[in-house]
Design a protein around this motif. Structure first.
Motif, mmCIF file in Angstrom:
data_model
loop_
_atom_site.group_PDB
_atom_site.id
_atom_site.type_symbol
_atom_site.label_atom_id
_atom_site.label_comp_id
_atom_site.label_asym_id
_atom_site.label_seq_id
_atom_site.Cartn_x
_atom_site.Cartn_y
_atom_site.Cartn_z
ATOM 1 N N VAL A 1 -9.351 -6.805 5.312
ATOM 2 C CA VAL A 1 -9.896 -6.079 4.160
ATOM 3 C C VAL A 1 -8.820 -6.115 3.082
ATOM 4 N N GLY B 1 -7.989 -5.727 -1.327
ATOM 5 C CA GLY B 1 -8.366 -5.465 -2.722
ATOM 6 C C GLY B 1 -7.187 -5.831 -3.608
ATOM 7 N N LEU B 2 -7.470 -6.270 -4.832
ATOM 8 C CA LEU B 2 -6.393 -6.706 -5.728
ATOM 9 C C LEU B 2 -6.329 -5.844 -6.973
ATOM 10 N N GLU B 3 -5.108 -5.661 -7.473
ATOM 11 C CA GLU B 3 -4.906 -5.047 -8.789
ATOM 12 C C GLU B 3 -4.150 -6.083 -9.610
ATOM 13 N N VAL C 1 -8.804 -3.727 -11.488
ATOM 14 C CA VAL C 1 -8.754 -3.287 -10.090
ATOM 15 C C VAL C 1 -10.063 -3.686 -9.399
ATOM 16 N N THR C 2 -9.956 -4.404 -8.285
ATOM 17 C CA THR C 2 -11.180 -4.772 -7.560
ATOM 18 C C THR C 2 -11.456 -3.761 -6.449
ATOM 19 N N LYS C 3 -12.687 -3.736 -5.983
ATOM 20 C CA LYS C 3 -13.018 -2.991 -4.760
ATOM 21 C C LYS C 3 -12.430 -3.782 -3.587
ATOM 22 N N PRO C 4 -12.292 -3.150 -2.427
ATOM 23 C CA PRO C 4 -11.709 -3.880 -1.277
ATOM 24 C C PRO C 4 -12.712 -4.868 -0.686
ATOM 25 N N ASN D 1 -3.421 -5.477 -1.852
ATOM 26 C CA ASN D 1 -3.597 -4.397 -0.864
ATOM 27 C C ASN D 1 -4.305 -4.958 0.363
ATOM 28 N N SER E 1 -5.494 -4.393 4.608
ATOM 29 C CA SER E 1 -5.611 -3.694 5.881
ATOM 30 C C SER E 1 -6.453 -4.577 6.797
ATOM 31 N N ARG F 1 -9.142 1.095 7.144
ATOM 32 C CA ARG F 1 -7.897 1.576 7.741
ATOM 33 C C ARG F 1 -6.784 1.622 6.696
ATOM 34 N N ARG G 1 -3.817 0.914 4.379
ATOM 35 C CA ARG G 1 -3.463 -0.343 3.721
ATOM 36 C C ARG G 1 -2.001 -0.357 3.314
HETATM 37 P P1 ADP Z 1 -4.387 3.708 -5.731
HETATM 38 O O1 ADP Z 1 -4.957 4.532 -6.820
HETATM 39 O O2 ADP Z 1 -3.553 4.463 -4.762
HETATM 40 O O3 ADP Z 1 -3.729 2.464 -6.184
HETATM 41 P P2 ADP Z 1 -7.039 2.679 -5.129
HETATM 42 O O4 ADP Z 1 -8.054 3.375 -4.325
HETATM 43 O O5 ADP Z 1 -7.260 2.605 -6.591
HETATM 44 O O6 ADP Z 1 -5.626 3.282 -4.803
HETATM 45 O O7 ADP Z 1 -6.924 1.221 -4.552
HETATM 46 C C1 ADP Z 1 -6.062 0.285 -5.028
HETATM 47 C C2 ADP Z 1 -6.464 -1.068 -4.469
HETATM 48 O O8 ADP Z 1 -6.459 -1.055 -3.058
HETATM 49 C C3 ADP Z 1 -7.854 -1.484 -4.878
HETATM 50 O O9 ADP Z 1 -7.830 -2.841 -5.257
HETATM 51 C C4 ADP Z 1 -8.685 -1.295 -3.632
HETATM 52 O O10 ADP Z 1 -9.725 -2.229 -3.552
HETATM 53 C C5 ADP Z 1 -7.662 -1.567 -2.531
HETATM 54 N N1 ADP Z 1 -7.961 -0.850 -1.280
HETATM 55 C C6 ADP Z 1 -8.381 0.418 -1.143
HETATM 56 N N2 ADP Z 1 -8.532 0.734 0.156
HETATM 57 C C7 ADP Z 1 -8.191 -0.366 0.876
HETATM 58 C C8 ADP Z 1 -8.132 -0.678 2.272
HETATM 59 N N3 ADP Z 1 -8.424 0.210 3.218
HETATM 60 N N4 ADP Z 1 -7.726 -1.915 2.629
HETATM 61 C C9 ADP Z 1 -7.401 -2.833 1.695
HETATM 62 N N5 ADP Z 1 -7.444 -2.600 0.381
HETATM 63 C C10 ADP Z 1 -7.826 -1.383 -0.048
#
Ligand code: ADP
Ligand code: MG
Length: 482
Positions: free
Chosen positions: A13, A15-17, A162-165, A204, A206, A216, A218
């Motif tokens: 899993v 996600g990218l920022e 910011v992408t979704k995971p 990010n 996990s 889980r 990350r």
């Molecule tokens: P923060 O505000 O702490 O940076 P976010 O919820 O905005 O946290 O998430 C940041 C990045 O992490 C996003 O790209 C999201 O898709 C990714 N992300 C969130 N949860 C998970 C996970 N369990 N595993 C992998 N990536 C994740």
């Protein structure tokens, strides 16, 4: 990608920022220039230097660029957004805080469609995009004991996407970064050069047992600076998590660093030491209010984006999906192709472009903008083949001269006397001559060695110095020998 552990199968899993530097002449909250490559600390205004009492003013053009980008990501544009202060200390950030957007970003949820190697596509959901200022740079490698500060980058506008995971493999993340870069370059809102730091990626990662839908803990790898490294970081970090879980351990949420040499990640800081940024609304800037009219005006300026262009090349010009994808990934290539294809056989133009033309650029180490062969001339060359003025074989020689001199193909063909011979009596004369001079071969042919047919055709074409139309030669040889 599925990781086979000792006890279980695991799914990645990710996600990218992504921080993307906004293309604009001046910084996001000051009038200082953003020009790259200036001497250290030459592009620094009092605002960027954090002088007491200086006030930021929002650069309208940066807002325009952000809205354009949001629309390119098929995202919601928020008519109300706000700026916040994110407080932290960095030597290269003299204000002691970064002006960013937190609760109310300028861009909301969107979609980027990625193309996978097996020909399928997948929609990756964008969570949000906000605008903020960049920090300066600390330079550690000039002096063994001192660190130098260059504030030229301080205050340059950034878009953080910011992408979704939604990524399930390194390949998906790689495909996403390439597509995002392509979109940004079409939009001309960010140059997308990861190696120069104008696009920087936090990764990010996990893992979870295959089939489960839990999320889980990350870990995050900051500022990974190439597509290849992002893919490596995902795979290696995911494998590390699998190891930890399979050995009965617990993954700790932490920021890790990707080491390009070993390909591994190593711990940097744990979440318990993580910054408390103490965000609060930026008191020096009013909320940013956009009107529907304004958003529509920006929407009207959007160029045709890579996916739309690709679909059009397939549906209207008859290109294969693969060719269209290769051509559309790079804006300059797509524009060159369109110019070359106008009024000519688009599929043949695509073949030449992706074959001899790309090979020539690679061999001469040129970008497409530096090509000695213009788009118009490539189109004309294809036309000459289509109209039987030259054969495909001669066309290769013409192309070689074009790539040396940049000349028009007609002119080269004219000067070299390479026009294809389509006069049947002229070809017949050569066929007769070849037959007369090779009585033994003719006898062998008639005696059953039919494989000699190709030899006769080759002789005639050779005799014509490659100019005889191959189909006509073939027909005449068959006729004469039977
Ligand atoms: P923060 O505000 O702490 O940076 P976010 O919820 O905005 O946290 O998430 C940041 C990045 O992490 C996003 O790209 C999201 O898709 C990714 N992300 C969130 N949860 C998970 C996970 N369990 N595993 C992998 N990536 C994740
Ligand atoms: Mg984050």
């Amino acid at each position: 990608m599925i990781i086979e552990g000792k006890t279980n199968k695991w799914e990645i899993v990710c996600g990218l920022e992504i921080h993307c530097q906004i293309i604009s002449k001046s910084k996001i909250f000051s009038t200082a220039s953003t020009k790259f490559g200036a001497d250290a600390n030459q592009n620094v205004s009092f605002v960027d230097a954090g002088m007491p009492g200086m006030l930021p003013t929002l650069n309208k053009y940066c807002v325009h660029q952000a809205v354009k980008t949001g629309l390119g990501l098929r995202a919601v544009i928020n008519k109300y957004s706000e700026f916040s202060r994110k407080n932290y200390f960095y030597a290269d950030m003299p204000t002691g805080y970064q002006i960013t957007q937190f609760q109310y970003p300028i861009v909301g949820e969107g979609i980027v469609t990625i193309d996978l190697d097996d020909g399928t596509t997948k929609d990756i959901r964008i969570e949000r995009m906000h605008i903020e200022q960049d920090a300066g740079k600390s330079i550690h490698d000039i002096d063994p004991h001192k660190t130098f500060i260059d504030l030229n980058r301080a205050g340059v506008g950034l878009m953080e996407i910011v992408t979704k995971p939604d990524f399930r493999s390194p390949e998906e993340a790689g495909a996403f970064l390439r597509k995002l870069r392509s979109i940004l370059r079409y939009l001309e809102t960010c140059d997308g050069n990861m190696d120069e730091g104008s696009m920087r990626c936090d990764v990010n990662v996990s893992v979870r047992p295959l089939g489960s839908d839990e999320f889980r803990t990350r870990c995050e790898m900051k500022n990974v600076n190439s597509v290849k490294f992002v893919m490596q970081a995902i795979e290696n970090e995911a494998r590390r998590h699998v190891e930890v879980y399979e050995n009965g351990g617990k993954v700790e949420q932490e920021t890790r660093q990707f080491d390009a040499v070993s390909g591994q990640t190593k711990a940097m800081r744990k979440k318990e030491f993580a910054h408390d940024y103490r965000y609060f609304p930026e008191p020096d800037l009013p909320p940013l209010i956009l009107t529907d009219e304004y958003i529509k005006q920006v929407a009207d300026e959007l160029p045709e984006l890579p996916d739309a262009k690709k679909a059009r090349f397939v549906n209207e010009l008859g290109l294969t999906k693969y060719d269209a994808a290769v051509i559309c990934e790079n804006k300059e290539v797509a524009y060159f192709f369109e110019k070359a294809a106008v009024g000519h056989d688009a599929k043949k133009v695509a073949n030449w472009l992706m074959g001899d033309f790309f090979a020539m650029l690679k061999c001469k180490n040129l970008t497409i903008d530096e090509s000695p062969v213009s788009a118009e001339n490539l189109g004309k060359l294809v036309d000459l083949i289509e109209k039987n003025v030259i054969s495909g074989k001669i066309a290769k020689d013409v192309f070689e001269i074009m790539s040396e001199t940049g000349e028009e193909p007609e002119k080269i063909v004219e000067e070299k006397g390479w026009k294809q011979v389509t006069d049947s009596s002229a070809i017949e004369a050569i066929v007769d001559k070849v037959i007369a001079n090779n009585a033994d071969k003719v006898a062998a042919y008639k005696g059953g060695k039919t494989g000699l047919m190709g030899w006769f055709v080759g002789q005639v074409i050779k005799e014509s110095q490659g100019k005889a139309n191959p189909k006509m030669v073939n027909d005449l040889v068959v006729k004469k020998l039977s």
